[in-house]
Design an enzyme around this catalytic site. Structure first.
Site, PDB file in Angstrom:
ATOM      1  N   ALA A  63      36.147  -3.022  81.857  1.00  0.00           N
ATOM      2  CA  ALA A  63      37.520  -3.375  82.325  1.00  0.00           C
ATOM      3  C   ALA A  63      37.755  -4.817  81.350  1.00  0.00           C
ATOM      4  CB  ALA A  63      37.783  -4.045  83.563  1.00  0.00           C
ATOM      5  N   GLY A 106      33.774  -0.257  83.810  1.00  0.00           N
ATOM      6  CA  GLY A 106      35.013   0.298  83.923  1.00  0.00           C
ATOM      7  C   GLY A 106      34.723   1.803  83.002  1.00  0.00           C
ATOM      8  N   GLU A 109      32.888   4.296  84.704  1.00  0.00           N
ATOM      9  CA  GLU A 109      33.603   4.747  86.105  1.00  0.00           C
ATOM     10  C   GLU A 109      34.659   5.785  85.554  1.00  0.00           C
ATOM     11  OE1 GLU A 109      33.492   0.981  88.964  1.00  0.00           O
ATOM     12  OE2 GLU A 109      34.291   0.512  86.888  1.00  0.00           O
ATOM     13  N   GLU A 129      28.490  -5.284  85.973  1.00  0.00           N
ATOM     14  CA  GLU A 129      29.494  -6.290  86.619  1.00  0.00           C
ATOM     15  C   GLU A 129      28.780  -7.471  87.104  1.00  0.00           C
ATOM     16  OE1 GLU A 129      31.557  -2.211  86.306  1.00  0.00           O
ATOM     17  OE2 GLU A 129      29.523  -2.793  86.654  1.00  0.00           O
TER      18      GLU A 129
HETATM   19  N1  T1G Z   1      36.410  -7.488  77.907  1.00  0.00           N
HETATM   20  C1  T1G Z   1      37.168  -8.144  76.978  1.00  0.00           C
HETATM   21  N2  T1G Z   1      36.521  -8.554  75.777  1.00  0.00           N
HETATM   22  C2  T1G Z   1      35.276  -7.978  75.665  1.00  0.00           C
HETATM   23  C3  T1G Z   1      34.922  -6.929  76.299  1.00  0.00           C
HETATM   24  C4  T1G Z   1      35.355  -6.847  77.696  1.00  0.00           C
HETATM   25  N3  T1G Z   1      34.889  -5.854  78.780  1.00  0.00           N
HETATM   26  N4  T1G Z   1      33.688  -6.731  76.004  1.00  0.00           N
HETATM   27  C5  T1G Z   1      33.544  -7.275  74.749  1.00  0.00           C
HETATM   28  N5  T1G Z   1      34.557  -8.005  74.413  1.00  0.00           N
HETATM   29  C6  T1G Z   1      34.894  -8.884  73.401  1.00  0.00           C
HETATM   30  C7  T1G Z   1      33.900 -10.086  73.002  1.00  0.00           C
HETATM   31  O1  T1G Z   1      34.258 -11.250  73.809  1.00  0.00           O
HETATM   32  C8  T1G Z   1      34.046 -10.364  71.779  1.00  0.00           C
HETATM   33  O2  T1G Z   1      35.326 -11.048  71.304  1.00  0.00           O
HETATM   34  C9  T1G Z   1      33.951  -8.664  71.081  1.00  0.00           C
HETATM   35  O3  T1G Z   1      34.457  -7.997  72.172  1.00  0.00           O
HETATM   36  C10 T1G Z   1      32.684  -8.335  70.510  1.00  0.00           C
HETATM   37  O4  T1G Z   1      31.860  -8.299  71.654  1.00  0.00           O
HETATM   38  C11 T1G Z   1      36.537  -2.053  86.536  1.00  0.00           C
HETATM   39  C12 T1G Z   1      35.554  -4.743  86.618  1.00  0.00           C
HETATM   40  C13 T1G Z   1      29.958  -4.082  74.793  1.00  0.00           C
HETATM   41  C14 T1G Z   1      27.486  -4.762  74.601  1.00  0.00           C
HETATM   42  O5  T1G Z   1      30.648  -6.479  81.088  1.00  0.00           O
HETATM   43  O6  T1G Z   1      28.243  -6.447  77.014  1.00  0.00           O
HETATM   44  O7  T1G Z   1      34.304  -2.979  83.981  1.00  0.00           O
HETATM   45  O8  T1G Z   1      34.165 -13.112  70.374  1.00  0.00           O
HETATM   46  O9  T1G Z   1      30.345  -9.984  70.590  1.00  0.00           O
HETATM   47  O10 T1G Z   1      27.161  -7.925  70.582  1.00  0.00           O
HETATM   48  O11 T1G Z   1      34.340  -2.135  87.405  1.00  0.00           O
HETATM   49  O12 T1G Z   1      30.264  -6.875  74.299  1.00  0.00           O
HETATM   50  O13 T1G Z   1      34.849 -11.141  68.741  1.00  0.00           O
HETATM   51  O14 T1G Z   1      36.489 -12.537  70.103  1.00  0.00           O
HETATM   52  O15 T1G Z   1      29.690  -9.095  72.696  1.00  0.00           O
HETATM   53  O16 T1G Z   1      28.139  -5.558  69.784  1.00  0.00           O
HETATM   54  C15 T1G Z   1      31.990  -4.542  82.568  1.00  0.00           C
HETATM   55  C16 T1G Z   1      30.780  -6.680  78.162  1.00  0.00           C
HETATM   56  C17 T1G Z   1      33.358  -5.538  82.674  1.00  0.00           C
HETATM   57  C18 T1G Z   1      30.494  -5.439  79.182  1.00  0.00           C
HETATM   58  C19 T1G Z   1      29.180  -5.097  72.759  1.00  0.00           C
HETATM   59  N6  T1G Z   1      31.504  -4.590  80.957  1.00  0.00           N
HETATM   60  N7  T1G Z   1      30.457  -6.490  77.039  1.00  0.00           N
HETATM   61  O17 T1G Z   1      28.226  -6.105  72.256  1.00  0.00           O
HETATM   62  O18 T1G Z   1      29.992  -7.504  70.688  1.00  0.00           O
HETATM   63  S1  T1G Z   1      33.819  -5.521  84.276  1.00  0.00           S
HETATM   64  C20 T1G Z   1      30.921  -5.493  80.397  1.00  0.00           C
HETATM   65  C21 T1G Z   1      29.361  -6.574  76.314  1.00  0.00           C
HETATM   66  C22 T1G Z   1      34.390  -3.981  84.679  1.00  0.00           C
HETATM   67  C23 T1G Z   1      35.078  -2.473  86.356  1.00  0.00           C
HETATM   68  C24 T1G Z   1      34.727  -3.923  86.182  1.00  0.00           C
HETATM   69  C25 T1G Z   1      29.330  -6.597  74.989  1.00  0.00           C
HETATM   70  C26 T1G Z   1      28.990  -5.095  74.403  1.00  0.00           C
HETATM   71  P1  T1G Z   1      35.282 -12.087  70.166  1.00  0.00           P
HETATM   72  P2  T1G Z   1      30.519  -8.621  71.292  1.00  0.00           P
HETATM   73  P3  T1G Z   1      28.296  -6.693  70.739  1.00  0.00           P
END
Ligand code: T1G
Length: 710
Positions: A63, A106, A109, A129
């Site tokens: 998400a 997500g 999911e 999450e």
């Molecule tokens: N939402 C918004 N921005 C995100 C994002 C996300 N999920 N993931 C990464 N970014 C932005 C980050 O801030 C950065 O921005 C750029 O993308 C590159 O990321 C419904 C509720 C995927 C392994 O927890 O673990 O789904 O600094 O530097 O090192 O059940 O990002 O360039 O402006 O980290 O290559 C669950 C979170 C969400 C994964 C890539 N998902 N992301 O790593 O790049 S909750 C997560 C990561 C959810 C559902 C629920 C990592 C990555 P900027 P980066 P990276």
């Protein structure tokens, strides 16, 4: 179709491509776009099966976390994904999810709402999450146990670690691993399943049925979560949600998940963890260092000193595949250093973290020696010797003569002035602080200290190098103790004052432990060695302000040879298994000191212990911000989360102060100022200003960012 989601036809296969860089997050418009594309594919008589794939470097990484703040602030309602995913699952034509990069949260999911999943060999899937203080909120806790079984689902949802494609195949999450071009392989797979409708994940209940087995799984997971995720609520909440899947039908299970999700999302813990997530990404942005600043190429490194720090630093370079020379003054010290490095790698092999081959490769990148031979070719030289200015200046003077012109000269000093060290060279623009944290091969923080003349290229290179060494690089200005140690000095001071005023050492440590840190300040002192601080205090005795109270017990303990774990005695006495226990001899020293300095002893509450120690951090942190030693309040938080074991679910000292309310923090500090004097507790002007304006450190960061952006 929306520009976020694309629909194309590849013969009889409909291809849905998500284009929402950088990580294809489920931002507003993406779920809707996927549903619309699936509907278009269903309506197209030529299409017999559908492939959903991510554009760019990854499948859906979850998400859009940036949206959460808008939801919890009431700016907009939360978009429920349940209906959209059921819609995908109800497609009359088989939907094949093609996964590369990361299918997280997500993203997984969405993938599980498809009828089949194929993956690239390097793909990863996960429900991380809980690392954001929430739980899966789009039926992940309901579909995952149906696909992978209850035990695997609990492990993935409660602990949040991703698994690789091979493990996902073994767990039944992925149906096939595609070698070569993913889209081609996925389309071929889709052709193979066209016409026969697979079972919907939500209707696959066979893996949920083993009630007695499930009870044991949930009990063990709760015990593990309480032990390894101490203080965190989300892991236990995730277990509750997966348990609901084994007790309720799919739809009721989703309702239960949604309830639990909502409670987590609006929790302070989740806000703190999301603060940490974006903070780790924010600290790499340095306002006065443009993105296109030249970066030096670091292909060879050299370390001076093979002690605890030098050895750990060398491992970081070897782990990043960079050949590294390690120089020591004497053979026995060199042998000792290498033996520790080898032992560390052997432990990792034993724990199955990596293979013997990889260990051998990394050891082969480390060259131990007693001379400076080869230093003239190094792209970076890191000095990691004993914390004494004279010795460091001597070494930097020598490096100045040996090192090539564009070689970066870095010091691992934890307190000393980078400018003074740089003054021993003819190239202060190439000198910078690279302050690693012990154990250097484990701790994620790298405090990067810019001197007055350090060049932008050297700073930009250091920030990029931190990522390469798998560290979180935080830029600090040059002052005594930089960000982390300057603040920890105040925290440690208050901990010792509290002991002099009546709190037992174990009471101070226990209160901090309960607050969420892995270890209290006094036990930490014993672990690091009380003699380290003792030597530094002696080195800086001339800087002490006359008449200002300083703690005395630690010095007395060192006079008695009680240096901590390494001498079996410190604040505590230690048995052969290094188990600490209170020591009446220490109580006697404390009472003697209190009597000698006329300190009244009284009973002290846990609340006061927390306020005196943590608010000392906050007040000094505010001064550090005013002076520009730290760029943002979040930088201070990231330093404490990654270098000092501050609990991630509290967000760091500055974020924690925001959650308490700066007006309350200020009121307490003013109370301490009255009782203990302004030299110790004068409130930082920035704290007073923000409290008076009803603002937070977070709002201060935002204002600064927008002012810089203006
Ligand atoms: N939402 C918004 N921005 C995100 C994002 C996300 N999920 N993931 C990464 N970014 C932005 C980050 O801030 C950065 O921005 C750029 O993308 C590159 O990321 C419904 C509720 C995927 C392994 O927890 O673990 O789904 O600094 O530097 O090192 O059940 O990002 O360039 O402006 O980290 O290559 C669950 C979170 C969400 C994964 C890539 N998902 N992301 O790593 O790049 S909750 C997560 C990561 C959810 C559902 C629920 C990592 C990555 P900027 P980066 P990276």
């Amino acid at each position: 179709m929306s520009e976020l989601v694309d629909f194309t036809r590849h013969g009889e296969i409909g291809v849905v491509t998500i284009n929402n860089p950088p990580v294809n997050a489920l931002s507003p418009g993406v779920p809707e776009g996927i549903v619309a594309a699936i509907e278009a594919a269903e309506a197209d008589p030529e299409v017999r099966a559908i492939v959903v794939i991510g554009g760019g470097r990854t499948f859906i990484a979850g998400a859009d976390i940036k949206e959460f703040g808008k939801i919890t602030s009431g700016e907009r309602p939360r978009l429920s994904l349940y209906a959209a995913l059921n819609h995908i699952e109800d497609s009359k034509k088989p939907v094949v999810m093609a996964i590369h990069g990361t299918a997280f949260g997500g993203g997984l999911e969405v993938a599980m709402s498809g009828h089949y999943r194929v993956a690239a060999p390097t793909a990863q899937v996960g429900q991380p999450e809980v690392k954001l203080g929430i739980i899966p909120g789009a039926a992940g806790t309901q579909r995952l146990p149906r696909l992978a079984g209850v035990a695997k689902a609990v492990e993935m949802c409660a602990f949040g670690e991703p698994i690789d494609a091979k493990s996902a195949l073994a767990a039944g999450i992925v149906d096939k691993i595609i070698e070569g071009d993913l889209l081609t392989g996925a389309a071929e797979f889709a052709r193979g399943v066209a016409g026969n409708l697979a079972l919907k994940t939500r209707e696959r209940n066979e893996k949920l049925q083993d009630a007695s087995g499930n009870t044991a799984i949930f009990a063990l997971a709760r015990e593990q979560a309480r032990k390894t995720r101490r203080g965190q609520k989300a892991p236990l909440a995730a277990i509750d949600a997966v348990e609901a899947a084994t007790r309720l039908n799919f739809s009721d299970g989703c309702d239960r998940e949604a309830e639990i999700f909502r409670v987590c999302l609006f929790s302070t813990q989740s806000k703190a963890l999301i603060h940490g997530f974006f903070g780790e990404r924010a600290v790499s942005k340095i306002p006065d260092i443009p993105k296109d600043t030249k970066i030096y190429d670091i292909r060879r490194a050299a370390i001076i000193g093979a002690g605890t720090m030098g050895g750990g630093i060398a491992m970081n370079y070897a782990n990043a595949g960079i050949p590294v020379i390690v120089k020591e003054a004497a053979q026995d010290a060199l042998d000792r250093g290498l033996a520790i490095i080898r032992k560390n790698y052997e432990n990792s092999v034993k724990k199955g973290r990596f293979s013997q081959d990889l260990m051998d490769q990394r050891m082969a990148l480390i060259t131990p020696q007693l001379t400076y031979s080869g230093f003239e070719q190094a792209d970076i030289i890191v000095e990691a010797v004993f914390e004494g200015m004279a010795l460091k200046k001597q070494i930097f003077g020598e490096m100045d003569k040996i090192a090539k012109p564009d070689c970066i000269l870095a010091s691992n000093t934890s307190t000393l002035s980078i400018d003074e060290i740089a003054s021993a060279t003819s190239r202060p623009q190439m000198v910078i602080g690279h302050h690693f944290f012990s154990p250097a091969n484990v701790m994620r923080l790298l405090e990067i200290v810019r001197g007055a003349q350090t060049s932008k290229e050297v700073i930009a290179t250091s920030m990029a190098l931190a990522k390469k060494l798998n560290k979180v690089g935080v830029l600090a200005g040059n002052c005594r103790g930089f960000i982390g140690n300057r603040m920890i000095h105040c925290y440690g001071r208050e901990a010792q004052f509290l002991v002099e005023e009546g709190a037992a050492p174990e009471a101070v440590d226990h209160a901090i432990y309960e607050f969420g840190l892995a270890m209290g300040p006094l036990a930490m002192g014993d672990l690091a060695g009380l003699d380290v601080g003792w030597r530094i205090r002696k080195e800086f005795k001339h800087l002490e302000k006359p008449g200002v109270r300083v703690p005395h017990v630690a010095d007395e303990l060192c006079e008695l040879g009680r240096y901590g774990q390494k001498t079996g005695k410190g604040w505590y006495k230690y048995d052969e298994n290094r188990k600490p226990s209170p020591d009446p001899e220490v109580t006697a020293v404390i009472e003697k000191v209190a009597k000698q300095y006329g300190i009244e002893r009284r009973s002290i509450s846990n609340e006061e212990i927390i306020e005196r120690t943590i608010y000392a951090l906050v007040n000094e942190g505010a001064r550090i911000l005013e002076e520009g030693i730290a760029l943002r309040a979040v930088d201070i938080d990231i330093v404490y989360l990654n270098g000092y074991g501050f609990p991630a679910w509290r967000g760091g000292p500055m974020f924690y102060a925001d959650t308490v309310g700066l007006d309350k923090v200020l009121a307490k500090i003013e109370e301490f100022e009255k009782r203990h004097g302004s030299d110790l507790w004068a409130p930082a002007p920035l704290l007073k200003k923000l409290a008076a304006a009803g603002k937070t450190f977070e709002s201060w960061d935002k204002e600064k960012e927008s002012a810089a952006g203006a």
